[in-house]
Motif scaffolding. Structure first.
Motif, mmCIF file in Angstrom:
data_model
loop_
_atom_site.group_PDB
_atom_site.id
_atom_site.type_symbol
_atom_site.label_atom_id
_atom_site.label_comp_id
_atom_site.label_asym_id
_atom_site.label_seq_id
_atom_site.Cartn_x
_atom_site.Cartn_y
_atom_site.Cartn_z
ATOM 1 N N THR A 5 3.558 40.202 62.978
ATOM 2 C CA THR A 5 3.308 40.260 61.083
ATOM 3 C C THR A 5 4.040 40.496 60.241
ATOM 4 O OG1 THR A 5 1.121 40.473 61.873
ATOM 5 C CG2 THR A 5 1.230 40.803 60.022
ATOM 6 N N MET A 6 4.670 39.977 59.018
ATOM 7 C CA MET A 6 5.513 40.719 58.441
ATOM 8 C C MET A 6 4.685 40.906 56.706
ATOM 9 S SD MET A 6 9.754 39.853 59.292
ATOM 10 C CE MET A 6 9.888 41.209 57.803
ATOM 11 N N LEU A 7 5.153 41.194 56.106
ATOM 12 C CA LEU A 7 4.909 41.104 54.285
ATOM 13 C C LEU A 7 6.242 41.181 53.350
ATOM 14 C CD1 LEU A 7 2.437 41.035 52.172
ATOM 15 C CD2 LEU A 7 3.070 43.734 51.786
ATOM 16 N N VAL A 8 6.119 40.068 52.913
ATOM 17 C CA VAL A 8 7.107 39.712 52.048
ATOM 18 C C VAL A 8 6.733 39.696 50.556
ATOM 19 C CG1 VAL A 8 9.558 38.506 51.361
ATOM 20 C CG2 VAL A 8 8.664 38.579 53.929
ATOM 21 N N LEU A 9 7.966 40.423 50.061
ATOM 22 C CA LEU A 9 7.429 41.208 48.396
ATOM 23 C C LEU A 9 8.708 41.221 47.643
ATOM 24 C CD1 LEU A 9 4.857 42.424 46.825
ATOM 25 C CD2 LEU A 9 5.723 44.315 47.289
ATOM 26 N N THR A 10 8.268 40.543 46.603
ATOM 27 C CA THR A 10 8.925 40.991 44.717
ATOM 28 C C THR A 10 8.337 41.446 43.335
ATOM 29 O OG1 THR A 10 10.816 40.162 43.869
ATOM 30 C CG2 THR A 10 8.839 38.574 44.170
ATOM 31 N N VAL A 11 8.946 42.552 43.184
ATOM 32 C CA VAL A 11 8.082 42.817 42.575
ATOM 33 C C VAL A 11 8.892 42.513 40.874
ATOM 34 C CG1 VAL A 11 6.576 44.746 42.663
ATOM 35 C CG2 VAL A 11 8.672 45.243 42.459
ATOM 36 N N GLY A 12 9.422 41.389 41.109
ATOM 37 C CA GLY A 12 11.248 41.936 40.156
ATOM 38 C C GLY A 12 12.899 41.848 40.320
ATOM 39 N N SER A 13 12.270 42.851 41.388
ATOM 40 C CA SER A 13 13.555 43.136 41.210
ATOM 41 C C SER A 13 14.040 43.241 43.123
ATOM 42 C CB SER A 13 13.775 45.111 40.931
ATOM 43 O OG SER A 13 12.335 45.627 41.916
ATOM 44 N N GLY A 14 14.124 41.811 43.445
ATOM 45 C CA GLY A 14 14.654 41.251 44.739
ATOM 46 C C GLY A 14 13.772 41.533 45.396
ATOM 47 N N VAL A 15 13.880 41.318 46.948
ATOM 48 C CA VAL A 15 12.965 41.023 47.599
ATOM 49 C C VAL A 15 12.963 42.075 49.088
ATOM 50 C CG1 VAL A 15 12.240 39.185 49.477
ATOM 51 C CG2 VAL A 15 12.832 38.734 47.078
ATOM 52 N N VAL A 16 12.231 42.217 49.382
ATOM 53 C CA VAL A 16 11.924 42.928 50.042
ATOM 54 C C VAL A 16 11.132 43.050 51.946
ATOM 55 C CG1 VAL A 16 12.549 45.033 48.953
ATOM 56 C CG2 VAL A 16 9.944 44.425 49.088
ATOM 57 N N GLY A 17 10.871 43.558 52.710
ATOM 58 C CA GLY A 17 10.419 42.690 53.840
ATOM 59 C C GLY A 17 9.811 44.195 54.583
ATOM 60 N N PHE A 18 8.214 43.768 54.768
ATOM 61 C CA PHE A 18 8.217 45.599 55.587
ATOM 62 C C PHE A 18 7.740 44.206 56.871
ATOM 63 C CE2 PHE A 18 7.360 48.416 52.345
ATOM 64 C CZ PHE A 18 8.184 46.837 51.119
ATOM 65 N N THR A 19 7.711 44.444 58.170
ATOM 66 C CA THR A 19 7.042 44.650 59.358
ATOM 67 C C THR A 19 5.889 45.848 59.561
ATOM 68 O OG1 THR A 19 9.603 44.362 60.294
ATOM 69 C CG2 THR A 19 8.213 44.226 61.868
ATOM 70 N N LEU A 20 5.129 45.442 60.662
ATOM 71 C CA LEU A 20 3.254 46.099 60.747
ATOM 72 C C LEU A 20 3.738 46.774 61.767
ATOM 73 C CD1 LEU A 20 0.523 46.688 60.264
ATOM 74 C CD2 LEU A 20 -0.453 44.340 61.156
ATOM 75 N N ASP A 21 3.517 47.599 61.341
ATOM 76 C CA ASP A 21 3.747 48.923 63.108
ATOM 77 C C ASP A 21 1.888 48.792 63.450
ATOM 78 O OD1 ASP A 21 5.105 52.308 63.629
ATOM 79 O OD2 ASP A 21 3.305 51.216 64.286
ATOM 80 N N ARG A 22 2.458 47.937 64.430
ATOM 81 C CA ARG A 22 0.384 47.945 64.230
ATOM 82 C C ARG A 22 -0.006 49.338 65.412
ATOM 83 N NH1 ARG A 22 -0.373 42.179 64.539
ATOM 84 N NH2 ARG A 22 1.420 41.382 65.126
ATOM 85 N N GLU A 23 0.656 49.805 65.765
ATOM 86 C CA GLU A 23 0.479 51.144 66.254
ATOM 87 C C GLU A 23 -0.038 51.979 65.381
ATOM 88 O OE1 GLU A 23 3.095 51.238 70.519
ATOM 89 O OE2 GLU A 23 3.455 52.414 68.437
ATOM 90 N N MET A 24 0.293 52.321 64.212
ATOM 91 C CA MET A 24 0.410 53.126 63.307
ATOM 92 C C MET A 24 -0.481 52.573 62.046
ATOM 93 S SD MET A 24 1.443 55.820 63.429
ATOM 94 C CE MET A 24 1.810 56.985 61.836
ATOM 95 N N GLY A 25 -0.583 50.876 62.206
ATOM 96 C CA GLY A 25 -1.336 50.611 60.843
ATOM 97 C C GLY A 25 -0.407 50.289 59.546
ATOM 98 N N SER A 26 1.018 51.243 59.985
ATOM 99 C CA SER A 26 1.485 50.606 58.503
ATOM 100 C C SER A 26 1.954 50.020 58.297
ATOM 101 C CB SER A 26 2.021 52.153 58.411
ATOM 102 O OG SER A 26 2.939 52.526 59.826
ATOM 103 N N TRP A 27 3.105 49.758 57.013
ATOM 104 C CA TRP A 27 3.213 48.119 56.849
ATOM 105 C C TRP A 27 4.937 49.230 56.215
ATOM 106 C CZ3 TRP A 27 2.621 43.736 56.994
ATOM 107 C CH2 TRP A 27 1.668 43.228 57.528
#
Ligand code: P6P
Length: 340
Positions: free
Chosen positions: A169-191
């Protein structure tokens, strides 16, 4: 080295470039948390009793899946109370959703396709959530925002992103300064930040299109795909591969990861004249992400982010991905137009 979390990334963006206001940071963290809940419901499948369709249809005239409606409700409930939004709009709702008067209102608008690719839900293929953030115009009269306030060109987006519910499960995001990707750590529940600077290769040998629509395509699309299929012996001088997942989030994620060109062009059918995909909450957010990653996104001849919307649920032709390939297809459209 310990990887950053979404919160750390957003705090740094807020400090570093003012690219992220406190309100946008809260907004993104709430949307990301809602995507975790959606991903959790999706991953339960039959065990969650949420597969299958409802009797209802959405504004697009598409049969709604139970998970479409559930995902929409998760995003509405998560974002109502925080005071960061003036209103929301969704593929699943005919009209905009104003923040109830019992909650404070913010200065942003949130638009989303809560579960894109839902035709793939029941066959266990990756699907996703797409979201777009706009400024809410301030009305001196103090009146509420209305649907027209949402009709802003994609170039005005403050942020855009998607969650993809696949093997990871991934989250891909831009706030206008490039693009970053986060992977969901299911054990910790954090991106967890796993892709610090996503860039789309400028060249590609992989196209994504629904070939079953070929007889309906406009001439420049027929010419381009024909040239791809001609391979090394054809005018493009290279062999191409084809992929079509029929889930925009999954197809775009592949292109962000290894390059490619995604095409859902308008076509000659009455139902296809404007294209299939929706401008405000599919094409615009994906186009911002693709451009921020060094790619390009057009409707055939025009930059999608420059298109001035005239309706909340309007559709548009979408050709996006590796910059050089998109430019090639744009040139084919210009050549065709000059011969008309
Ligand atoms: P087709 C999913 O329904 C969607 O909106 C996009 O995610 C996807 O790219 C496209 O439609 C698939 O359309 O006509 O190939 O089923």
């Amino acid at each position: 080295m310990k990887r950053k979390t979404l919160t750390q990334y957003l705090v740094e963006q807020q400090r570093k470039e003012q690219a992220v206001s406190a309100e946008v940071r809260l907004l993104i963290e709430i949307v990301a948390r809602a995507c975790k809940a959606i991903g959790h419901a999706v991953s339960k499948g039959a065990l969650g009793g949420v597969l299958g369709s409802l009797e209802s249809e959405n504004v697009q005239g598409e049969v709604q899946k139970k998970l479409d409606v559930l995902s929409n409700e998760i995003l509405l409930e998560a974002n109502e109370w925080g005071g960061h939004l003036a209103a929301m709009a969704s593929e699943e709702m005919e009209t905009i959703h104003l923040i109830p008067n019992r909650y404070p209102k913010g200065e942003h608008l949130l638009l989303f396709d809560p579960l894109d690719g839902s035709s793939n839900i029941d066959v266990n293929v990756s699907i996703g959530t797409i979201f777009s953030v706009l400024h809410a115009p301030h009305h001196a009269s103090g009146r509420e925002v209305d649907e027209d306030d949402f009709l802003q060109a994609g170039a005005t987006q403050v942020a855009a992103g998607y969650a993809v519910y696949g093997p990871q499960t991934m989250l891909v995001l831009t706030v206008g300064s490039g693009v970053v990707g986060f992977t969901l750590d299911r054990e910790m529940g954090s991106w967890v930040l796993t892709e610090e600077d996503i860039r789309i290769p400028e060249e590609t040998t992989e196209f994504a299109i629904n070939m079953s629509n070929m007889r309906h395509w406009e001439p420049p699309v027929k010419r381009y795909i024909g040239d791809c299929l001609a391979g090394k012996t054809g005018p493009l001088g290279k062999d191409y591969n084809m992929r079509w997942i029929a889930s925009m989030v999954a197809d775009v994620h592949r292109i962000l990861t290894r390059g490619g060109i995604f095409m859902y062009p308008r076509d000659e059918r009455p139902s296809g004249k404007a294209g299939k995909l929706r401008l405000m909450y599919e094409a615009n957010p994906m186009s911002m992400i693709v451009e921020q990653a060094g790619g390009a996104a057009i409707d055939g001849t025009h930059r999608i982010l420059d298109v001035q919307p005239n309706a909340l649920h309007q559709r548009i032709g979408v050709i996006l991905g590796s910059k050089q390939e998109v430019e090639r297809v744009r040139q084919y459209h210009l050549d065709a137009a000059s011969q008309e």
